[in-house]
Scaffold this motif. Sequence first.
Motif, PDB file in Angstrom:
ATOM      1  N   ALA A 149      22.701 -20.460  17.806  1.00 38.33           N
ATOM      2  CA  ALA A 149      21.314 -20.814  18.095  1.00 38.33           C
ATOM      3  C   ALA A 149      20.756 -21.833  17.111  1.00 38.33           C
ATOM      4  N   LEU A 151      17.233 -22.360  17.852  1.00 38.55           N
ATOM      5  CA  LEU A 151      15.841 -21.995  18.103  1.00 38.55           C
ATOM      6  C   LEU A 151      15.734 -20.472  18.238  1.00 38.55           C
ATOM      7  N   GLY A 152      14.657 -19.902  17.722  1.00 35.35           N
ATOM      8  CA  GLY A 152      14.361 -18.498  17.950  1.00 35.35           C
ATOM      9  C   GLY A 152      15.262 -17.506  17.258  1.00 35.35           C
ATOM     10  N   LEU A 195      13.893 -12.150  21.778  1.00 34.94           N
ATOM     11  CA  LEU A 195      14.451 -12.826  20.619  1.00 34.94           C
ATOM     12  C   LEU A 195      14.968 -11.756  19.666  1.00 34.94           C
ATOM     13  N   ALA A 266      19.311 -20.580  22.162  1.00 35.06           N
ATOM     14  CA  ALA A 266      18.520 -19.454  21.669  1.00 35.06           C
ATOM     15  C   ALA A 266      18.997 -18.156  22.309  1.00 35.06           C
ATOM     16  N   LYS A 268      17.443 -16.467  24.313  1.00 36.94           N
ATOM     17  CA  LYS A 268      16.887 -16.414  25.661  1.00 36.94           C
ATOM     18  C   LYS A 268      16.645 -17.848  26.126  1.00 36.94           C
ATOM     19  N   TRP A 270      14.799 -21.146  26.777  1.00 37.32           N
ATOM     20  CA  TRP A 270      13.746 -21.635  25.885  1.00 37.32           C
ATOM     21  C   TRP A 270      12.801 -22.571  26.617  1.00 37.32           C
ATOM     22  N   ARG A 271      11.510 -22.209  26.626  1.00 37.37           N
ATOM     23  CA  ARG A 271      10.471 -23.043  27.229  1.00 37.37           C
ATOM     24  C   ARG A 271       9.344 -23.264  26.236  1.00 37.37           C
TER      25      ARG A 271
END
Length: 330
Positions: A149, A151-152, A195, A266, A268, A270-271
Amino acid sequence: MQPFSYVRPDTIDEALRLGSQPGARYIGGGTNLIDLVKAGVEAPQRLVDVSRLPLAQVEALPDGGLRIGAMLTNTDAANQRLVRERYPLLAQALLSGASGQLRNMATVGGNLLQRTRCHYFYDTGFPACNKRKPGSGCGARDGINRMHAILGASEHCIAVHPSDMCVALAALEAVIVVRAPGGERRIRIADFHRLPEDKPEIDTTLAPGELVVALELPSSPYAAHAHYLKVRDRASFAFALVSVAAALEFSGHTVRSARLALGGVAHKPWRVPAAEQALTGRPLSAHSAAEAARLLLDGARSYEHNAFKVGLAQRAVVRALQVAARPQGA
């Protein structure tokens, strides 16, 4: 491998009763869970086979949306006429996942529940994995983390969610329908996966014994301008280094609304709403696409072997938006 019992209930109510008992796990196609059982990562006491329950229907909803049964295979979902016509982004994502043989077995519900991919999690020879053994540490943080990852993540886990389907579902704002002995509830896809924070062993917000019975897609204005881009090491049967679900609605040459979701980066899909807002109200351009990509990757943190993912993801976002701007089939 630890011994376990196997049952195949005839009704949803019977499945819920059996699946709510301690040590029970639901199994559909088994393309992820059986691997984990064989590797000694999962040790269920009972497998409750829900693959033959009447949960494979595809139904048009009165508001123009679509309900897809959880036991529909990925292959059948991708080739279903209403999915192809109304949600080509989802069909593209499904066909990007795994191999044809696996898509023929894997179910929509099971796809939602894939465990995050990390060789430190899947190989019990590595003792440090907070997802497999909470409190043991995260071997990937200081190990080989090329796929991990940006992010997150947290200090406890840097694994990534592997699903292609879920990235498209995030962009399409799907709702997951789940059942328990006490009744039914609906979970937004944005709230379905967690997360890692300080509990990376918990992947979703499902309660024990809950069974995914369907997913619902709202009416979508994105059928004409959508693209799923998957960047991977090889074109067949590889998880995404980075993936992008991009969907655009135009009024003339102006972007009226946009949806963007990233995969492979991430725990999950990612938005970032600000990235979508950066595209709206003006024509799509190289500048607006790059700005959306920058906002989507804002706060990215890389590790020793995956710094390349940040630039790769930004370029992939721009490319996916450019392709999505073309009419479907162009």
